[in-house]
Design an enzyme around this catalytic site. Structure first.
Site, PDB file in Angstrom:
ATOM      1  N   PHE A  40      46.680  12.235  25.325  1.00 32.75           N
ATOM      2  CA  PHE A  40      45.466  12.797  25.920  1.00 32.75           C
ATOM      3  C   PHE A  40      45.808  14.006  26.793  1.00 32.75           C
ATOM      4  O   PHE A  40      45.437  15.148  26.499  1.00 32.75           O
ATOM      5  CB  PHE A  40      44.761  11.669  26.695  1.00 32.75           C
ATOM      6  CG  PHE A  40      43.793  12.106  27.748  1.00 32.75           C
ATOM      7  CD1 PHE A  40      42.831  13.076  27.485  1.00 32.75           C
ATOM      8  CD2 PHE A  40      43.830  11.541  29.024  1.00 32.75           C
ATOM      9  CE1 PHE A  40      41.935  13.472  28.470  1.00 32.75           C
ATOM     10  CE2 PHE A  40      42.942  11.931  30.001  1.00 32.75           C
ATOM     11  CZ  PHE A  40      41.993  12.906  29.737  1.00 32.75           C
ATOM     12  N   ASP A  60      57.168  13.486  20.832  1.00 34.88           N
ATOM     13  CA  ASP A  60      56.286  12.320  20.953  1.00 34.88           C
ATOM     14  C   ASP A  60      56.691  11.261  19.936  1.00 34.88           C
ATOM     15  O   ASP A  60      57.095  11.606  18.824  1.00 34.88           O
ATOM     16  CB  ASP A  60      54.820  12.750  20.719  1.00 34.88           C
ATOM     17  CG  ASP A  60      53.836  11.811  21.393  1.00 34.88           C
ATOM     18  OD1 ASP A  60      53.775  10.631  20.994  1.00 34.88           O
ATOM     19  OD2 ASP A  60      53.131  12.264  22.316  1.00 34.88           O
ATOM     20  N   THR A  64      50.924   5.932  21.455  1.00 34.65           N
ATOM     21  CA  THR A  64      49.513   6.004  21.865  1.00 34.65           C
ATOM     22  C   THR A  64      48.937   7.388  21.589  1.00 34.65           C
ATOM     23  O   THR A  64      47.728   7.575  21.671  1.00 34.65           O
ATOM     24  CB  THR A  64      49.337   5.686  23.366  1.00 34.65           C
ATOM     25  OG1 THR A  64      50.171   6.565  24.122  1.00 34.65           O
ATOM     26  CG2 THR A  64      49.696   4.237  23.666  1.00 34.65           C
ATOM     27  N   TYR A 172      54.897  -0.570  34.388  1.00 36.63           N
ATOM     28  CA  TYR A 172      54.406   0.807  34.545  1.00 36.63           C
ATOM     29  C   TYR A 172      54.699   1.309  35.955  1.00 36.63           C
ATOM     30  O   TYR A 172      55.345   2.345  36.151  1.00 36.63           O
ATOM     31  CB  TYR A 172      52.904   0.835  34.253  1.00 36.63           C
ATOM     32  CG  TYR A 172      52.284   2.207  34.258  1.00 36.63           C
ATOM     33  CD1 TYR A 172      52.500   3.102  33.209  1.00 36.63           C
ATOM     34  CD2 TYR A 172      51.453   2.608  35.304  1.00 36.63           C
ATOM     35  CE1 TYR A 172      51.904   4.358  33.209  1.00 36.63           C
ATOM     36  CE2 TYR A 172      50.848   3.858  35.303  1.00 36.63           C
ATOM     37  CZ  TYR A 172      51.077   4.732  34.253  1.00 36.63           C
ATOM     38  OH  TYR A 172      50.482   5.971  34.265  1.00 36.63           O
ATOM     39  N   LYS A 176      57.660   3.983  36.895  1.00 37.05           N
ATOM     40  CA  LYS A 176      57.333   5.311  37.433  1.00 37.05           C
ATOM     41  C   LYS A 176      57.984   5.524  38.798  1.00 37.05           C
ATOM     42  O   LYS A 176      58.394   6.643  39.136  1.00 37.05           O
ATOM     43  CB  LYS A 176      55.811   5.469  37.550  1.00 37.05           C
ATOM     44  CG  LYS A 176      55.084   5.548  36.206  1.00 37.05           C
ATOM     45  CD  LYS A 176      55.241   6.927  35.561  1.00 37.05           C
ATOM     46  CE  LYS A 176      54.373   7.066  34.317  1.00 37.05           C
ATOM     47  NZ  LYS A 176      54.490   8.387  33.681  1.00 37.05           N
TER      48      LYS A 176
HETATM   49  P1  NAD Z   1      48.515   8.834  26.592  1.00 37.84           P
HETATM   50  O1  NAD Z   1      48.848   7.423  26.269  1.00 37.84           O
HETATM   51  O2  NAD Z   1      47.335   9.455  25.926  1.00 37.84           O
HETATM   52  O3  NAD Z   1      49.758   9.776  26.316  1.00 37.84           O
HETATM   53  C1  NAD Z   1      51.090   9.347  26.384  1.00 37.84           C
HETATM   54  C2  NAD Z   1      51.852  10.034  25.264  1.00 37.84           C
HETATM   55  O4  NAD Z   1      53.241   9.675  25.362  1.00 37.84           O
HETATM   56  C3  NAD Z   1      51.390   9.586  23.872  1.00 37.84           C
HETATM   57  O5  NAD Z   1      51.296  10.700  23.023  1.00 37.84           O
HETATM   58  C4  NAD Z   1      52.496   8.645  23.410  1.00 37.84           C
HETATM   59  O6  NAD Z   1      52.583   8.559  22.007  1.00 37.84           O
HETATM   60  C5  NAD Z   1      53.712   9.249  24.078  1.00 37.84           C
HETATM   61  N1  NAD Z   1      54.801   8.289  24.323  1.00 37.84           N
HETATM   62  C6  NAD Z   1      54.714   7.072  24.904  1.00 37.84           C
HETATM   63  N2  NAD Z   1      55.932   6.505  24.989  1.00 37.84           N
HETATM   64  C7  NAD Z   1      56.815   7.399  24.456  1.00 37.84           C
HETATM   65  C8  NAD Z   1      58.219   7.384  24.243  1.00 37.84           C
HETATM   66  N3  NAD Z   1      58.975   6.335  24.594  1.00 37.84           N
HETATM   67  N4  NAD Z   1      58.783   8.469  23.667  1.00 37.84           N
HETATM   68  C9  NAD Z   1      58.035   9.530  23.269  1.00 37.84           C
HETATM   69  N5  NAD Z   1      56.697   9.586  23.447  1.00 37.84           N
HETATM   70  C10 NAD Z   1      56.096   8.533  24.024  1.00 37.84           C
HETATM   71  O7  NAD Z   1      48.341   8.907  28.180  1.00 37.84           O
HETATM   72  P2  NAD Z   1      47.893  10.113  29.110  1.00 37.84           P
HETATM   73  O8  NAD Z   1      46.704   9.691  29.865  1.00 37.84           O
HETATM   74  O9  NAD Z   1      47.878  11.381  28.349  1.00 37.84           O
HETATM   75  O10 NAD Z   1      49.099  10.129  30.154  1.00 37.84           O
HETATM   76  C11 NAD Z   1      50.148  11.088  30.066  1.00 37.84           C
HETATM   77  C12 NAD Z   1      51.114  10.870  31.225  1.00 37.84           C
HETATM   78  O11 NAD Z   1      50.417  11.019  32.456  1.00 37.84           O
HETATM   79  C13 NAD Z   1      51.754   9.486  31.252  1.00 37.84           C
HETATM   80  O12 NAD Z   1      53.090   9.627  31.647  1.00 37.84           O
HETATM   81  C14 NAD Z   1      50.974   8.761  32.298  1.00 37.84           C
HETATM   82  O13 NAD Z   1      51.746   7.758  32.937  1.00 37.84           O
HETATM   83  C15 NAD Z   1      50.607   9.865  33.263  1.00 37.84           C
HETATM   84  N6  NAD Z   1      49.392   9.539  34.011  1.00 37.84           N
HETATM   85  C16 NAD Z   1      48.161   9.664  33.420  1.00 37.84           C
HETATM   86  C17 NAD Z   1      47.033   9.317  34.140  1.00 37.84           C
HETATM   87  C18 NAD Z   1      45.652   9.466  33.579  1.00 37.84           C
HETATM   88  O14 NAD Z   1      44.688   9.113  34.263  1.00 37.84           O
HETATM   89  N7  NAD Z   1      45.443   9.985  32.396  1.00 37.84           N
HETATM   90  C19 NAD Z   1      47.152   8.820  35.459  1.00 37.84           C
HETATM   91  C20 NAD Z   1      48.421   8.691  35.997  1.00 37.84           C
HETATM   92  C21 NAD Z   1      49.538   9.079  35.271  1.00 37.84           C
END
Ligand code: NAD
Ligand code: UDP
Length: 349
Positions: A40, A60, A64, A172, A176
Site C-alpha cells: 500500500f 518485495d 501482502t 510486530y 519494529k
Molecule cells: P502492506 O502490507 O501493504 O505492505 C508491506 C509490503 O511489504 C508488501 O508489499 C509485502 O508484500 C512486503 N513484504 C512483507 N514482508 C516482506 C519480506 N519479508 N520481504 C520482502 N517484502 C516483504 O503495508 P503498508 O501499510 O504499506 O506498510 C508499509 C510499511 O509501513 C510496513 O513496514 C509497516 O510496518 C509500516 N507502517 C504502516 C502503517 C500504516 O498505517 N499503513 C503504520 C505503521 C507502520
C-alpha cells in the site's frame, strides 16, 4: 531472488543518467531501493520517486503486496522490480534505501509471527549492511506500535512505550522496536545515515479489500451492504492519516540533513473513536449496513494520537487532508475496485 523487469545494468543505467543530465542538468537522479514497494504505502512511494526522476528498485516478496499496485509503474524505464524476501541477504546498487517491507495489518502480521519478527530484525540487518557497503542513506518505516497500549497521550517520541513482549502483537511491535535498535547501533558503530519515522494509522487507495485494517474493512463492508464489524464497544481511538500526506513526510525525512535521525512521528493528530469512524463511513457511502460488535482483540491499544511537534520543527511537515476528504477518495477507489471485473484476480495476486 528473481528480477521481474530486467532492463539496464548499473553501468548502462549510469550512462543513461549522464545523458539525461546533459539534457536536464537540474535532475539529481538517485538509485533508490524501496523494500515493500508493491504494498500500500510502498507503491505510492515508488510512484512519487519515479515522478521525481529517480531510478527506483522495488524489492518485495509479494506476501501482502500486489503486482496490481505497481502495474502502472512498469512503463517507466527507471523502474525495476525484484522479487525477494528481505529475511535473505541482498546486494544491489543503492544511494538511498527505504525499508517498508513488513506486513502491517494485525491479521496478516499475526498469520506467521516468526516470519514477521525475522522480517523486521533480520531484514533490517541485511539492509543496514547493504547501506554500509553502498554508503547509502537508509530509512526505516517504524510504527506507533512501538508505544504499545500507551500510558502517555498524545504519544511523543521520548515515550518508551508499553508493549507486551509475548502477546499476539509482539511479533510486530517488538520486531519494529528491535529494528530501531539496530538502526541506531549501526549509526553509532559505522556512522550509517539513518532516518526513522514512526507511522500512525494511514489509509488510502491501494489498501487491499481483504487487508483487515479498520478503514478498508469498514468501507468494503459498507459498499457490499455487509455488517460493519466494530471490535469492542468502539470507544477506542485512532488518528488517521491520508497516504499522500504521509508520503510527503517520507520524502522530507529522507531529504533533510543527516543530523535528523528520528525517530520522528508521522501521523494526523485528529483523533476519532472507532464508533465515529463507522458512522462516518456509513454516512459517506449511504450504506444500509448494520453495526455489529465483535470481541476486542487481545492487547488492542485503547488510544493513539501522535504528537507531531518534532515533524513540524525538523521537516516543516503537517498533514493537510481531513478525514472526510480522505475517506471520500478511499471510498471512490474501493467503489471502482469492487465494480471492476479484474477484482477477483487482484485478490489472488
Ligand atoms: P502492506 O502490507 O501493504 O505492505 C508491506 C509490503 O511489504 C508488501 O508489499 C509485502 O508484500 C512486503 N513484504 C512483507 N514482508 C516482506 C519480506 N519479508 N520481504 C520482502 N517484502 C516483504 O503495508 P503498508 O501499510 O504499506 O506498510 C508499509 C510499511 O509501513 C510496513 O513496514 C509497516 O510496518 C509500516 N507502517 C504502516 C502503517 C500504516 O498505517 N499503513 C503504520 C505503521 C507502520
Ligand atoms: N477494528 C474494528 N473493526 C475492524 C478492524 C479493526 O473495530 O473490522 C478496530 C481494532 O480493534 C482497533 C482499530 O479498529 O481498535 C484499528 O485497527 P487496525 O487493525 O486498523 O489498526 P491497529 O490496531 O494496528 O491500530
Amino acid at each position: 531472488m528473481s528480477d521481474l523487469t530486467p532492463r539496464l545494468n548499473n553501468a548502462s543505467r549510469r550512462t543513461a543518467a549522464r545523458t539525461l543530465y546533459a539534457v536536464q542538468p537540474i535532475i539529481l537522479q538517485k538509485q533508490v531501493v524501496v523494500t515493500g514497494g508493491a504494498g500500500f504505502l510502498g507503491s505510492h512511494l515508488c510512484e512519487r520517486l519515479l515522478n521525481a526522476g529517480h531510478q527506483v528498485t522495488c524489492v518485495d516478496n509479494f506476501s501482502t503486496g500486489s503486482r496490481q499496485n505497481i502495474m502502472h509503474l512498469l512503463g517507466y524505464d527507471s523502474f525495476n522490480v525484484i522479487e525477494h524476501d528481505i529475511v535473505d541477504p541482498l546486494d544491489i546498487d543503492a544511494d538511498e534505501i527505504y525499508n517498508l517491507a513488513c506486513p502491517a495489518s494485525p491479521p496478516h502480521y499475526q498469520a506467521d509471527p516468526v516470519h514477521t519478527t525475522l522480517t523486521s530484525v533480520l531484514g533490517a540487518h541485511h539492509l543496514l549492511k547493504l547501506a554500509v557497503r553502498r554508503n547509502a542513506r537508509i530509512f526505516q518505516a517504524s510504527t506507533s506500535e512501538v508505544y504499545g497500549d500507551p500510558h502517555i497521550h498524545p504519544q511523543v517520541e521520548t515515550y518508551w512505550g508499553n508493549v507486551n513482549p509475548f502477546g499476539p502483537r509482539a511479533c510486530y511491535d517488538e520486531g519494529k522496536r528491535c529494528a530501531e535498535t539496530l538502526f541506531f547501533d549501526f549509526h553509532k558503530s559505522f556512522g550509517t545515515e539513518i532516518k526513522i519515522v514512526r507511522i500512525f494509522n494511514t489509509y488510502g487507495p491501494r489498501m487491499r479489500p481483504d487487508d483487515g485494517r479498520v478503514v478498508s474493512n469498514f468501507i468494503v463492508q459498507a459498499l457490499r451492504g455487509e455488517d460493519i464489524t466494530i471490535y469492542g464497544d468502539g470507544s477506542q481511538t485512532r488518528s488517521f492519516c491520508y497516504v499522500d500526506d504521509l508520503i510527503e513526510g517520507f520524502i522530507r525525512m529522507m531529504a533533510v540533513g543527516a543530523h535528523v535521525t528520528g525517530p520522528v512521528n508521522l501521523g494526523n493528530p485528529a483523533e476519532f473513536t472507532i464508533g465515529e469512524l463507522a458512522n462516518a463511513v456509513i454516512a459517506l457511502t449511504g450504506s444500509r449496513s448494520a453495526i455489529v460488535h465483535h470481541a476486542l482483540p487481545v492487547d488492542d491499544p485503547r488510544q493513539r494520537r501522535p504528537d507531531i511537534t518534532l515533524a513540524g520543527r525538523e521537516l516543516d511537515w503537517q498533514p493537510k487532508t481531513q478525514l472526510i476528504e480522505g475517506l471520500e477518495k478511499t471510498i471512490a477507489y474501493f467503489e471502482s475496485l469492487l465494480s471492476h471485473s479484474g477484482y477477483k484476480s487482484w485478490e489472488m495476486a
